[in-house]
Design an enzyme around this catalytic site. Structure first.
Site, PDB file in Angstrom:
ATOM      1  CG  HIS A   1     -29.462 -18.725   1.756  1.00 29.48           C
ATOM      2  ND1 HIS A   1     -28.980 -19.983   2.034  1.00 29.48           N
ATOM      3  CD2 HIS A   1     -30.076 -18.310   2.884  1.00 29.48           C
ATOM      4  CE1 HIS A   1     -29.277 -20.311   3.277  1.00 29.48           C
ATOM      5  NE2 HIS A   1     -29.953 -19.318   3.813  1.00 29.48           N
ATOM      6  N   GLY A   2     -29.300 -20.596  -1.344  1.00 25.08           N
ATOM      7  CA  GLY A   2     -29.217 -22.034  -1.544  1.00 25.08           C
ATOM      8  C   GLY A   2     -28.663 -22.789  -0.343  1.00 25.08           C
TER       9      GLY A   2
ATOM     10  CG  ASN B   1     -28.968 -26.326   4.695  1.00 28.78           C
ATOM     11  OD1 ASN B   1     -28.774 -25.542   3.779  1.00 28.78           O
ATOM     12  ND2 ASN B   1     -29.795 -26.051   5.693  1.00 28.78           N
TER      13      ASN B   1
ATOM     14  CB  THR C   1     -27.886 -21.599   9.826  1.00 36.25           C
ATOM     15  OG1 THR C   1     -27.793 -22.916   9.292  1.00 36.25           O
ATOM     16  CG2 THR C   1     -26.617 -20.835   9.502  1.00 36.25           C
ATOM     17  N   GLY C   2     -29.549 -19.730  11.638  1.00 34.99           N
ATOM     18  CA  GLY C   2     -29.860 -18.406  12.163  1.00 34.99           C
ATOM     19  C   GLY C   2     -28.851 -17.359  11.726  1.00 34.99           C
TER      20      GLY C   2
ATOM     21  NE  ARG D   1     -27.604 -18.676   5.920  1.00 30.33           N
ATOM     22  CZ  ARG D   1     -27.367 -18.259   7.158  1.00 30.33           C
ATOM     23  NH1 ARG D   1     -26.117 -18.007   7.546  1.00 30.33           N
ATOM     24  NH2 ARG D   1     -28.355 -18.100   8.036  1.00 30.33           N
TER      25      ARG D   1
ATOM     26  CD  GLU E   1     -33.754 -17.767   8.756  1.00 31.32           C
ATOM     27  OE1 GLU E   1     -34.700 -16.946   8.876  1.00 31.32           O
ATOM     28  OE2 GLU E   1     -33.834 -18.811   8.073  1.00 31.32           O
TER      29      GLU E   1
ATOM     30  CE  LYS F   1     -35.757 -30.134  11.633  1.00 30.89           C
ATOM     31  NZ  LYS F   1     -36.707 -30.585  10.587  1.00 30.89           N
TER      32      LYS F   1
ATOM     33  CG  HIS G   1     -31.550 -15.699   5.558  1.00 28.07           C
ATOM     34  ND1 HIS G   1     -30.398 -16.450   5.494  1.00 28.07           N
ATOM     35  CD2 HIS G   1     -31.153 -14.399   5.524  1.00 28.07           C
ATOM     36  CE1 HIS G   1     -29.341 -15.643   5.416  1.00 28.07           C
ATOM     37  NE2 HIS G   1     -29.781 -14.396   5.430  1.00 28.07           N
ATOM     38  N   GLY G   2     -35.198 -18.159   4.760  1.00 24.53           N
ATOM     39  CA  GLY G   2     -36.516 -18.746   4.798  1.00 24.53           C
ATOM     40  C   GLY G   2     -37.522 -18.004   5.651  1.00 24.53           C
ATOM     41  CG  ASN G   3     -38.042 -18.702   9.742  1.00 26.93           C
ATOM     42  OD1 ASN G   3     -39.198 -19.093   9.828  1.00 26.93           O
ATOM     43  ND2 ASN G   3     -37.009 -19.484  10.034  1.00 26.93           N
TER      44      ASN G   3
END
Length: 242
Positions: free
Chosen positions: A13-14, A19, A25-26, A64, A91, A102, A186-188
Site C-alpha cells: 500500500h501507498g 508516515n 503503524t502496525g 489503507r 502488517e 523513531k 504491507h511491507g513486513n
C-alpha cells in the site's frame, strides 16, 4: 522459456498518514494520504498498460489496503473486481513500538535494540500490556477472533507464520484454479512472503526492502514453483515513508 502457468501481483500500500510523522503503524488503522492514493492510481494505470487484469484482490482488514485497492482498480477501469480481506495479511504488529516515532523509540530502548527488533527475523519488540488500549483485543475489527490469535507483538517470523497459512490455504488453490490475483498488503507481510517464495535465509531477508507503490509480479510453473519475478516500474511520484 514456456509461458508461466500462473502469476500473482504483490503490492505494498501507498503512503499513509503516520508516515508523515515517522510513526510505526502496525495494526493501527490509519488512512492513506493523497500521495498514497496517487501511488495506487499510478500503479493501476501501469498494470493496465502492461496487460494485467485481475479476478480477485486480497488484502488486510486495515483501511489503507482497501483504499489502495479501490484507487488502483478504478485507475485500471475495473472497480467491480471483488476484494477479500483477512487479518492474516495485516502488517506485522510492532507491540509497544506501535504509534511511536523513531526518536521516541530510541530514547526509550536505545538504537541498537530498536533496530534489531524492527529489522531482524526472530526477536519481537516488547509486547503490549494486556490492558493497553492499543491491544487488538479492544478493536472491533477482531471481535470474531480468539484472544489467543491476537498478537501483542510480533517478530518478522511471527508475522510470516500467521501469513503463510493464507498463502497455502487460500491463495495457492486459487492460483491452481487459474485465478489472476492481486495481493495488497504491507511491507513486513510481503517481506515474509518474498522470503518464502524466493527461499531466502533470515540473514538475506534482513536486507530486503519492499517499496510502496511498485507492483511485484511472480510467475509460476504448473507445479507453482517460481519461474521468475519482476518489478513493474511506475512513473516516479513523491513517495515517502517506510
Amino acid at each position: 522459456m514456456n509461458a508461466p502457468a500462473a502469476w500473482v501481483v504483490l503490492f505494498r500500500h501507498g503512503h499513509s498518514e503516520w508516515n508523515l510523522s515517522d510513526r510505526f503503524t502496525g495494526w493501527t488503522d490509519i488512512p492513506l494520504t493523497e500521495v498514497g492514493l496517487a501511488e495506487a492510481s499510478a500503479a493501476g494505470r501501469r498494470l493496465a498498460q502492461a496487460g494485467y487484469a485481475f479476478d480477485e484482490v486480497h488484502g488486510s482488514v486495515l483501511q489503507r489496503t482497501r483504499q489502495t485497492a479501490e484507487a488502483l482498480l478504478a485507475a485500471m477501469g475495473t472497480p467491480e473486481v471483488p476484494l477479500f480481506t483477512s487479518w492474516r495479511l495485516n502488517e506485522r504488529h510492532y507491540g509497544a513500538l506501535q504509534g511511536l516515532n523513531k526518536r521516541e523509540i530510541f530514547s526509550t530502548w536505545g538504537e541498537t535494540a530498536s533496530r534489531r527488533w524492527w529489522r531482524g527475523y526472530v526477536e519481537p519488540p516488547p509486547p503490549l500490556d494486556w490492558n493497553d488500549s492499543r491491544h487488538p483485543r479492544f478493536d472491533p475489527l477482531y471481535a470474531a477472533l480468539a484472544p489467543a490469535d491476537l498478537p501483542a507483538s510480533e517478530s518478522l517470523r511471527d508475522c510470516q507464520r500467521r501469513t503463510l497459512p493464507y498463502w497455502h490455504e487460500v491463495l495457492v488453490p486459487r492460483l491452481q484454479a487459474g485465478r489472476r490475483l492481486l495481493v495488497i498488503s504491507h511491507g513486513n507481510t510481503l517481506r515474509g512472503l518474498v522470503m518464502h517464495l524466493d527461499g531466502l535465509s533470515a540473514e538475506a531477508m534482513e536486507q530486503v526492502e519492499i517499496p510502496s507503490g511498485v507492483p511485484l509480479v511472480y510467475h509460476f510453473a504448473p507445479d507453482l514453483s517460481v519461474l521468475g519475478r519482476e518489478w513493474l516500474e511506475v512513473p516516479a511520484l513523491c513517495r515517502a515513508g517506510m
